[in-house]
Scaffold this motif. Structure first.
Motif, PDB file in Angstrom:
ATOM      1  N   CYS A   1       0.855  -1.189   0.000  1.00 21.60           N
ATOM      2  CA  CYS A   1       0.000   0.000   0.000  1.00 21.60           C
ATOM      3  C   CYS A   1       0.893   1.243   0.000  1.00 21.60           C
ATOM      4  O   CYS A   1       1.887   1.319   0.735  1.00 21.60           O
ATOM      5  CB  CYS A   1      -0.913  -0.030   1.238  1.00 21.60           C
ATOM      6  N   ALA A   2       0.534   2.211  -0.817  1.00 18.41           N
ATOM      7  CA  ALA A   2       1.342   3.438  -0.903  1.00 18.41           C
ATOM      8  C   ALA A   2       1.250   4.260   0.376  1.00 18.41           C
ATOM      9  O   ALA A   2       2.180   4.976   0.735  1.00 18.41           O
ATOM     10  CB  ALA A   2       0.897   4.267  -2.099  1.00 18.41           C
ATOM     11  N   GLU A   3       0.117   4.144   1.067  1.00 17.03           N
ATOM     12  CA  GLU A   3      -0.091   4.896   2.301  1.00 17.03           C
ATOM     13  C   GLU A   3       0.568   4.175   3.464  1.00 17.03           C
ATOM     14  O   GLU A   3       0.442   2.957   3.595  1.00 17.03           O
ATOM     15  CB  GLU A   3      -1.596   5.049   2.561  1.00 17.03           C
ATOM     16  N   ALA A   4       1.288   4.914   4.306  1.00 13.06           N
ATOM     17  CA  ALA A   4       1.909   4.305   5.477  1.00 13.06           C
ATOM     18  C   ALA A   4       0.813   3.863   6.448  1.00 13.06           C
ATOM     19  O   ALA A   4      -0.053   4.659   6.822  1.00 13.06           O
ATOM     20  CB  ALA A   4       2.848   5.299   6.159  1.00 13.06           C
ATOM     21  N   LEU A   5       0.887   2.609   6.846  1.00 13.55           N
ATOM     22  CA  LEU A   5      -0.117   2.048   7.748  1.00 13.55           C
ATOM     23  C   LEU A   5       0.561   1.685   9.055  1.00 13.55           C
ATOM     24  O   LEU A   5       1.410   0.792   9.113  1.00 13.55           O
ATOM     25  CB  LEU A   5      -0.770   0.809   7.120  1.00 13.55           C
TER      26      LEU A   5
END
Length: 774
Positions: A654-658
């Motif tokens: 995922c490109a978004e940091a989770l």
């Protein structure tokens, strides 16, 4: 000339005209008959001068054609001619108002008394004004005839009328439903019955009918007919021979379909054969004697127990001969003979006794009446070898005597019955012949949501309308037959507990006066709800116990296999290290590495077992901290790649940091378990794909493989402890069945959920979610 075939199509008739009885033609001519028909209903002669008045077309000769074909516009005349062919003269009137005609129809008989045909004299009828009363009578007659025909057609049997040669003059419409032949086919085909009787029954059935007809007596017989679709239908015929003075006899009767009864009879015969085999195979020796003290039946076990020869066990033989041979075998033959003589008295008494043989054997004798309906027709003796059970016999007799005494006391005292009725925990009630409550107790009234006082004198349908349609027929059956209905189990809701299904066992008994007249019915209602629920609970506990035993056995088998598997290579590697060390040879580092790898595998098995125990005890602890899912997955994949050399390992991030709040080692353990399963169950070079996405307020991690898949019916149990899918045998795929169980617990402890999507043979995708803080 044309005629009509069996399918209603016109077919050209040959120019030749059938030959007719000369006497019929001569008599018809002498009577100046307008219309002459032969015994088969074919036109012999038509007066052409009256043909236009009758509306008959003369473009082709009429001779040889059937009544129904020529007179299809004049059913009233067709019916009169058919009636005359049965031997009855008749007069009738009909036709359109403008061409109304009157007819006198007479049967013509030959010298042998057989009907040759019929003659009709017709003349035009002057129109007469019909009064309203006359018209009303005609309409009423028409309605009555229609109702009569509808009644006959509604009967579930074939109603018919025919001459003594079985040539039908009337058949109701049930003939077509039962056999597929229309009434017109029965009437028009002269030898219809003979042609459609089963070939095996044709000869004897015809001979039997002819003999009974000659004797002028009613008769009944069963035979087979062949339906239009080839079915064999068994019919029971009830035939009456009608004889009127001066008229030839005719037949009238009904045919009832008894195919199912015949099949039931055959089934009964098979059942009797089975019962005989069962009779001979039971462990007790059984002998049956009629009221005349003659032997009617015995089984092989009886002959074996007594050691009697065949010549003293012949059916219908006086039982005294068998007694004479058997008595010397006993310790007390005189008492045995006296007891038998007591039992031979026709009564309802049930006798229980013991018989001691000279050789030390002891037989238990039970003698009870043999009944046919309510009539005693003999006695049955049953002998059982109870040599080892004699001590218990005395107690059994004492209990039996006590029970008999209690029954006698109960019957003697109506007051005791009343007390029992009012205080019994089961529902009891007595109803009159019109099904009104005469007496009931609180337990039964409470089921209807009433009191005992409210129910007395009221009808059952009024007090319990929700069950009346089911119960009333049963109660009426008991009163009509005099036979009780015992132990009928049912389940229903009652007003006392709406919305709750309760279970009952109901019995109905006829209530008789001393003279035997039935005055009502008694009802006994016993609730089985608690017993049923207890039984269901016992069955559930038994299933759980069996399942626990199976899981234990599976676990021990699998655990033994999983613990032993790494120990064998460890031992081999250590032995090689020992051999090289003793020989002074250099030790290759890969030997120690392989041994350590097996130690790691053994450590993993033990860790899974410890984690499972901690989960069950509620002692598994988590060390939560903020962590990056991307970093965790990359680290796990990096450590996993050396073990995945023969499978492409794909990762979609995922490109978004989770960032989640969790225990790094435990979440890594979940992902490692899923990756090891994908590697274990995937074929060579089968890809393994890991994806990380965000779904709303949750992070979604997916691990997919192209392996053997998981059957749909087992996916719900996949995350249970020790569970292994049927298509993953231990011999091919290792594991204790704890990895997914531990993973589910760890994911749920982190506030997420885990599931699988799979079809058998199509691979599997495991997914789990973790909450992402806002």
């Amino acid at each position: 000339m044309s005629t009509v075939d069996g399918q209603g199509r016109e077919a050209r008739r040959k120019p030749s005209v059938p030959s007719f009885p000369k006497l019929l033609v001569l008599v018809g001519a002498s009577l100046h008959a307008t219309l002459i028909v032969d015994s088969q209903g074919r036109i012999v002669r038509v007066d052409n001068t009256l043909a236009p008045a009758g509306g008959w077309e003369l473009e082709a000769p009429l001779e040889g054609r059937t009544l129904e074909e020529v007179l299809h516009h004049h059913p009233w005349l067709t019916h009169a001619l058919r009636t005359a062919l049965t031997g009855q003269e008749t007069a009738c009137e009909g036709g359109e108002p403008a061409r109304r005609m009157r007819a006198l129809v007479l049967p013509i008989f030959g010298d042998d008394g057989q009907c040759l045909g019929a003659c009709a004299r017709l003349r035009a009828s002057a129109p007469q004004p019909e009064t309203a009363h006359h018209e009303a009578l005609k309409q009423e007659l028409t309605r009555t005839q229609q109702q009569y025909e509808e009644l006959l057609n509604a009967l579930d049997c074939i109603v018919w009328e025919a001459d003594v040669g079985f040539r039908f003059t009337f058949v109701n419409k049930q003939s077509e439903r039962l056999l597929g032949y229309s009434p017109l086919e029965w009437i028009q085909e002269p030898d219809f019955w003979e042609n459609h009787v089963h070939p095996e029954d044709r000869g004897w059935a015809q001979a039997y009918c002819m003999k009974a007809t000659r004797e002028r007596r009613p008769y009944e017989f069963e035979y087979r007919m062949v339906a239009t679709d080839g079915r064999i239908v068994w019919l029971r015929a009830h035939v009456t021979v009608l004889v009127e003075e001066g008229q030839p006899p005719k037949l009238r009767g009904i045919m009832v379909d008894v195919t199912e009864q015949r099949q039931a009879r055959e089934k009964l015969e098979r059942t009797a054969s089975l019962l005989r085999a069962t009779f001979d195979s039971i462990a007790d020796g059984v002998i049956v004697v009629d009221t005349n003290q003659r032997l009617t039946a015995y089984n092989k076990r009886f002959q074996l127990l007594w050691g009697l020869p065949d010549d003293v066990l012949l059916v219908n033989m006086d039982i005294a001969k068998s007694i004479t041979v058997a008595a010397p075998l006993l310790k007390d033959p005189e008492r045995f003979i006296l007891r038998l003589q007591e039992m031979f008295v026709v009564s309802e008494q049930v006798y229980v006794d013991t018989i001691e043989f000279l050789d030390g054997r002891i037989l238990e004798l039970t003698s009870l009446p043999q009944r046919m309906g309510s009539t005693i027709i003999g006695r049955i003796w049953s002998y059982r070898d109870v040599t080892e059970e004699r001590r218990g016999k005395a107690e059994q007799e004492r209990l039996f005597a006590a029970e008999q005494n209690a029954r006698e006391q109960l019957e003697e005292s109506f007051a005791l019955l009343d007390t029992f009725l009012n205080n019994a925990p089961i529902g009891l009630g007595f109803l009159s012949r019109d099904l009104r409550f005469i007496r009931t107790n609180d337990a039964l009234a409470a089921l209807h949501g009433k009191t005992r006082e409210e129910e007395v004198g009221r009808e059952l349908r009024e007090m319990a309308p929700y069950v009346a349609n089911t119960i009333e027929p049963l109660m009426r059956q008991v009163m009509e037959t005099g036979e009780p209905l015992i132990g009928l189990d049912t389940a229903l809701e009652v007003p006392a507990t709406p919305g709750q299904l309760r279970y009952w066992r109901v019995s109905y008994y006829p209530v008789r006066t001393k003279s035997g007249r039935i005055v009502g019915v008694g009802a006994v209602v016993v609730e089985l709800t608690q017993e049923r629920r207890a039984q269901e609970e016992r069955e559930r506990l038994l299933r759980e116990a069996h399942e626990a035993i199976r899981i234990r056995d599976d676990f021990l088998s699998i655990a033994s296999h999983e613990l032993k598997t790494p120990l064998t290579p460890i031992k081999l590697h250590l032995q090689r290290l020992e051999q090289r060390s003793a020989a002074g040879q250099p030790i290759p580092p890969q030997l120690a590495q392989k041994a350590l790898a097996q130690v790691d595998r053994l450590t993993g098995v033990i860790s899974d077992m410890l984690d499972s125990s901690r989960i069950e005890a509620g002692l598994l602890e988590l060390e939560r901290e903020p962590l990056s899912l991307q970093e965790l997955i990359r680290e796990v994949l990096a450590g996993f790649r050396p073990h995945c050399l023969h499978h492409p390992l794909e990762y979609e991030e995922c490109a978004e940091a989770l960032v989640v709040q969790g225990d790094w080692s435990r979440l890594a353990q979940v992902l490692t378990n899923l990756l090891e399963n994908a590697l274990k169950y995937s074929p060579q070079k089968g890809p393994i794909r890991v994806t990380l996405t965000r779904s709303g307020a949750e992070a979604l991690v997916s691990v997919s493989d192209s392996g053997i898949g998981i059957p749909a019916d087992q996916q719900a149990h996949l995350f249970e402890r020790f569970f292994r899918a049927r298509n993953a045998p231990v011999s091919g795929f290792g594991g204790l069945g704890l990895g997914l169980y531990i993973s589910r617990h760890l994911v749920e402890r982190h506030g997420g959920r885990i599931w699988v999507e799979s079809e058998s043979g199509q691979g599997a995708t495991f997914r789990f979610t973790l909450p992402v803080p806002p």
